[in-house]
Write a protein that holds these residues in place. Structure first.
Motif, mmCIF file in Angstrom:
data_model
loop_
_atom_site.group_PDB
_atom_site.id
_atom_site.type_symbol
_atom_site.label_atom_id
_atom_site.label_comp_id
_atom_site.label_asym_id
_atom_site.label_seq_id
_atom_site.Cartn_x
_atom_site.Cartn_y
_atom_site.Cartn_z
ATOM 1 N N ARG A 277 -27.816 6.175 9.645
ATOM 2 C CA ARG A 277 -26.841 6.114 9.518
ATOM 3 C C ARG A 277 -26.152 6.421 8.438
ATOM 4 N N SER A 278 -25.068 7.057 7.823
ATOM 5 C CA SER A 278 -24.675 8.191 6.794
ATOM 6 C C SER A 278 -23.406 7.382 6.550
ATOM 7 N N PRO A 279 -23.375 6.830 5.426
ATOM 8 C CA PRO A 279 -22.322 5.908 4.451
ATOM 9 C C PRO A 279 -21.282 6.809 4.468
ATOM 10 N N LEU A 280 -21.507 8.249 4.610
ATOM 11 C CA LEU A 280 -19.955 8.889 5.048
ATOM 12 C C LEU A 280 -19.452 8.811 6.215
ATOM 13 N N TRP A 281 -20.095 8.290 7.289
ATOM 14 C CA TRP A 281 -19.270 8.304 8.531
ATOM 15 C C TRP A 281 -18.195 6.989 8.390
ATOM 16 N N ASN B 16 -24.362 1.496 0.792
ATOM 17 C CA ASN B 16 -24.056 2.626 0.230
ATOM 18 C C ASN B 16 -24.351 3.809 -0.414
ATOM 19 N N MET B 17 -23.731 4.853 -0.927
ATOM 20 C CA MET B 17 -23.965 5.961 -1.576
ATOM 21 C C MET B 17 -22.985 6.384 -2.854
ATOM 22 N N SER B 18 -23.181 7.355 -3.652
ATOM 23 C CA SER B 18 -22.391 7.909 -4.956
ATOM 24 C C SER B 18 -22.937 9.416 -4.784
ATOM 25 N N VAL B 19 -21.739 9.710 -5.855
ATOM 26 C CA VAL B 19 -21.104 10.949 -5.610
ATOM 27 C C VAL B 19 -22.197 11.682 -5.683
ATOM 28 N N GLY B 20 -23.023 11.846 -6.463
ATOM 29 C CA GLY B 20 -24.311 12.584 -6.696
ATOM 30 C C GLY B 20 -24.919 12.220 -5.627
ATOM 31 N N ASP B 21 -25.596 11.948 -4.716
ATOM 32 C CA ASP B 21 -25.965 11.534 -3.839
ATOM 33 C C ASP B 21 -25.970 13.485 -3.046
ATOM 34 N N PRO B 22 -27.198 13.486 -2.027
ATOM 35 C CA PRO B 22 -26.771 14.774 -1.236
ATOM 36 C C PRO B 22 -25.908 14.273 -0.102
ATOM 37 N N GLY B 23 -24.840 15.385 -0.446
ATOM 38 C CA GLY B 23 -23.989 16.143 0.853
ATOM 39 C C GLY B 23 -22.591 15.268 0.837
ATOM 40 N N ALA B 24 -22.774 14.177 -0.508
ATOM 41 C CA ALA B 24 -21.923 13.353 -0.838
ATOM 42 C C ALA B 24 -20.489 14.093 -1.309
ATOM 43 N N PRO C 166 -25.132 14.854 5.685
ATOM 44 C CA PRO C 166 -25.953 15.728 4.758
ATOM 45 C C PRO C 166 -27.448 16.612 4.777
ATOM 46 N N THR C 167 -27.965 15.641 5.791
ATOM 47 C CA THR C 167 -29.539 16.422 6.669
ATOM 48 C C THR C 167 -29.360 16.806 7.842
ATOM 49 N N GLY C 168 -28.628 17.523 7.789
ATOM 50 C CA GLY C 168 -28.634 18.451 9.153
ATOM 51 C C GLY C 168 -27.916 17.715 10.269
#
Length: 280
Positions: A73-77, A159-167, A238-240
């Motif tokens: 699960r990606s937080p971007l979703w 959650n994820m931060s702005v610095g995480d890959p793909g954010a 983020p990772t493909g």
């Protein structure tokens, strides 16, 4: 009887409209439409409201999810759910359609061209104002959606931060989707010249056409990858592409950004070319 002659009234030469004057005129036109305010409100409400809804759903179900589901699960979703972007595509495309189609319908386009014979300059001013305003709106909505959704998910550590890959890529892709769809709507309006058919055509091209193309064959996969909404979906990964998708012809990040740039360039070229040639 001697005729009395009056001195001729001096005439002031008409100064050609400067480009900044055209920008000011297009700015007034854009904000004078009630549909502009409604569309902008819908875009912000869809981006932020549906992000909150998705994040709350994940927050409620997270404790019961198995580890496998949490891992994929990606937080971007949650920050940028597909449903929100569908509203964005419709509303932004409608803003672009009204920017030109509304002037044709009201007859204002004839007045504009009579005042400014340089029609290419009018087209450039419209493009500049619309792109600038919609880019700022998209950036505001994307930043707010990401911030609010990640604040909700932080309570359960999902959650994820702005610095995480793909954010940052996801935020930028969602922000730029707004002006991109507006440019497409404007280009179609320059060709069709009627607001309602333009909005229907924009919805068909941007939303319905991608659903009619699968990725089973190379040519159909390339066609789908060349559409804005599938390109946005790729930039949200983020990772493909997920392993479970089993896609033999996956899209690339470079290809997705190229799709964005190609559609924006094509829409701009169509507007600049078609608008001066289409008589009001």
């Amino acid at each position: 009887m001697t005729a009395v002659t009056r001195p001729a009234t001096p005439t002031t030469p008409t100064r050609p409209a400067r480009f900044r004057d055209l920008l000011a005129a297009e700015w007034i036109k854009l904000w004078s439409l009630r549909s502009t305010w409604a569309a902008f409100a819908l875009i912000l409400l869809a981006m932020v409201g549906l992000a909150v809804h998705a994040a709350l759903a994940t927050h409620a179900g997270w404790p019961d999810w198995p580890a496998e589901r949490r891992a994929v699960r990606s937080p971007l979703w949650d920050a940028f759910p597909t449903e929100a972007q569908m509203f964005v595509v419709l509303a932004a495309g409608g803003v672009g359609a009204v920017a030109i189609g509304g002037e044709y319908a009201s007859g204002l386009m004839r007045t504009t061209f009579a005042a400014v014979p340089r029609r290419s300059a009018v087209a450039a001013a419209k493009l500049t104002v619309l792109t600038g305003v919609l880019t700022l709106l998209g950036a505001l909505g994307a930043a707010a959606a990401f911030t609010v959704s990640q604040a909700i998910l932080a309570d359960v550590g999902a959650n994820m931060s702005v610095g995480d890959p793909g954010a940052l890529r996801g935020i930028a892709a969602s922000a730029l989707l707004v002006p991109l769809c507006a440019l497409v709507g404007m280009a179609l309006a320059a060709l069709i010249r009627h607001t309602a058919p333009t909005i229907v055509t924009a919805a068909t091209v941007l939303l319905l056409l991608p659903t009619a193309v699968n990725e089973d064959e190379r040519w159909s996969a390339l066609l789908r990858h060349a559409m804005p909404l599938p390109a946005w979906q790729r930039l949200m990964e983020p990772t493909g592409p997920p392993a479970w998708l089993d896609n033999p012809y996956p899209a690339t990040v470079t290809g997705a950004w190229t799709t964005y740039a190609a559609w924006a360039a094509a829409a701009t070229l169509i507007t600049i070319t078609a608008l001066p040639r289409r008589h009001p």
